[in-house]
Design a protein around this motif. Structure first.
Motif, PDB file in Angstrom:
ATOM      1  N   LEU A   3      63.311  29.006  59.597  1.00  0.00           N
ATOM      2  CA  LEU A   3      62.973  29.507  60.984  1.00  0.00           C
ATOM      3  C   LEU A   3      61.896  28.830  61.423  1.00  0.00           C
ATOM      4  O   LEU A   3      61.030  28.265  62.838  1.00  0.00           O
ATOM      5  N   GLN A   4      61.239  28.121  60.689  1.00  0.00           N
ATOM      6  CA  GLN A   4      60.043  27.443  61.765  1.00  0.00           C
ATOM      7  C   GLN A   4      60.729  26.394  62.698  1.00  0.00           C
ATOM      8  O   GLN A   4      60.022  26.161  63.363  1.00  0.00           O
ATOM      9  N   ARG A   6      63.230  26.602  64.115  1.00  0.00           N
ATOM     10  CA  ARG A   6      63.825  27.198  64.835  1.00  0.00           C
ATOM     11  C   ARG A   6      62.745  27.908  66.026  1.00  0.00           C
ATOM     12  O   ARG A   6      63.540  26.757  67.704  1.00  0.00           O
ATOM     13  N   ARG A   7      61.856  27.850  65.491  1.00  0.00           N
ATOM     14  CA  ARG A   7      60.433  28.332  66.404  1.00  0.00           C
ATOM     15  C   ARG A   7      59.940  27.328  66.979  1.00  0.00           C
ATOM     16  O   ARG A   7      60.046  27.411  68.300  1.00  0.00           O
ATOM     17  N   GLU A   8      59.801  26.341  66.108  1.00  0.00           N
ATOM     18  CA  GLU A   8      59.967  24.345  66.908  1.00  0.00           C
ATOM     19  C   GLU A   8      60.256  23.964  68.374  1.00  0.00           C
ATOM     20  O   GLU A   8      59.803  23.873  69.131  1.00  0.00           O
ATOM     21  N   ASP A  11      59.769  26.766  71.430  1.00  0.00           N
ATOM     22  CA  ASP A  11      59.131  26.430  71.584  1.00  0.00           C
ATOM     23  C   ASP A  11      58.558  24.919  73.035  1.00  0.00           C
ATOM     24  O   ASP A  11      58.333  24.995  74.148  1.00  0.00           O
ATOM     25  N   ARG A  14      60.836  25.374  75.761  1.00  0.00           N
ATOM     26  CA  ARG A  14      60.058  26.980  76.880  1.00  0.00           C
ATOM     27  C   ARG A  14      58.548  25.944  76.883  1.00  0.00           C
ATOM     28  O   ARG A  14      58.449  25.862  79.256  1.00  0.00           O
ATOM     29  N   PRO A 168      65.218  33.272  67.109  1.00  0.00           N
ATOM     30  CA  PRO A 168      63.549  33.806  66.915  1.00  0.00           C
ATOM     31  C   PRO A 168      63.308  35.101  68.282  1.00  0.00           C
ATOM     32  O   PRO A 168      63.469  34.735  69.629  1.00  0.00           O
ATOM     33  N   GLU A 170      61.368  37.070  69.859  1.00  0.00           N
ATOM     34  CA  GLU A 170      60.587  36.275  71.780  1.00  0.00           C
ATOM     35  C   GLU A 170      61.523  35.030  72.636  1.00  0.00           C
ATOM     36  O   GLU A 170      60.713  34.886  73.452  1.00  0.00           O
ATOM     37  N   PHE A 171      62.717  34.644  71.919  1.00  0.00           N
ATOM     38  CA  PHE A 171      62.913  33.526  72.713  1.00  0.00           C
ATOM     39  C   PHE A 171      64.727  33.398  73.123  1.00  0.00           C
ATOM     40  O   PHE A 171      64.948  33.533  74.077  1.00  0.00           O
TER      41      PHE A 171
END
Length: 212
Positions: A3-4, A6-8, A11, A14, A168, A170-171
């Motif tokens: 997950l970390q 994937r968020r990165e 990010d 974006r 995630p 938010e994305f």
């Protein structure tokens, strides 16, 4: 990919492109629907060249029907499979007028019932026109999801379902556009541009390319 990571990954995508969108040119859900239908086995650039002349003449289902299949076929003749696509466009316009008051339905089942509209096209319309958190898996997204380890899968549907679970929240609305653009311009099929990839260190692709 945890997950970390994937968020990165998202990010970073974006950060370089805060407001991603399709490269197809359109000014209404109807024009987007037609453009996506025409884009099968064709480039967005090629579709835009054709619709630049088509849409001013036929911006609505009724106007498209009034224009006639012969004229539509002429206007999109530079696009692959134009004969079949012209027939599907006309049939779709008839259904939109008959069953949906001339509007593009915001419903997957209704969209997929239109001639020439499959799951991928429906996902693009739902996401881009209506802001639904869908994932339209084309060859670019399929490649990026598997290469990076973001959402491996043997079929487009498997990748789609995996992405919907692993991206995630938010994305999710913009993830489709980020991934397709990354696949189109960076993570290319034959020679990925790994030296200029912003997610290179997160990617699990074993045969990364090097700078010349």
């Amino acid at each position: 990919m945890n997950l970390q990571k994937r968020r990165e990954l998202f990010d970073r995508l974006r950060e370089i492109n805060p407001n991603p969108t399709t490269e197809l040119e359109y000014s209404s859900p109807f024009e987007l629907l037609i453009a996506v239908m025409l884009s099968a086995q064709a480039t967005d650039v090629g579709v835009n060249k054709a619709t630049k002349h088509l849409f001013p003449l036929a911006p609505t289902p009724q106007a498209m029907l009034d224009l006639g299949e012969t004229r539509v076929r002429e206007l999109i003749s530079s696009i692959g499979l134009f004969n079949t696509k012209a027939k599907n466009v006309m049939a779709t316009c008839e259904i939109l007028l008959r069953d949906h008051q001339g509007e593009v339905p915001r419903d997957r089942e209704a969209l997929e019932a239109l001639p020439g509209v499959g799951r991928k096209t429906a996902n693009v319309v739902l996401n881009t026109a209506f802001g639904e958190p869908t994932m339209a898996v084309d060859t670019h997204i399929f490649r990026v999801a598997n290469r990076t380890g973001l959402a491996p899968g043997r079929t487009p549907l498997a990748v789609e379902k995996s992405l919907l679970k692993r991206v995630p929240a938010e994305f999710l609305k913009d993830a489709h556009h980020w991934l397709i653009l990354h696949g189109r311009y960076v993570c290319k099929a034959r020679t990925p541009n790994c030296p200029h990839c912003v997610i290179r260190d997160l990617c699990r692709y074993k045969t990364k390319t090097s700078a010349p």
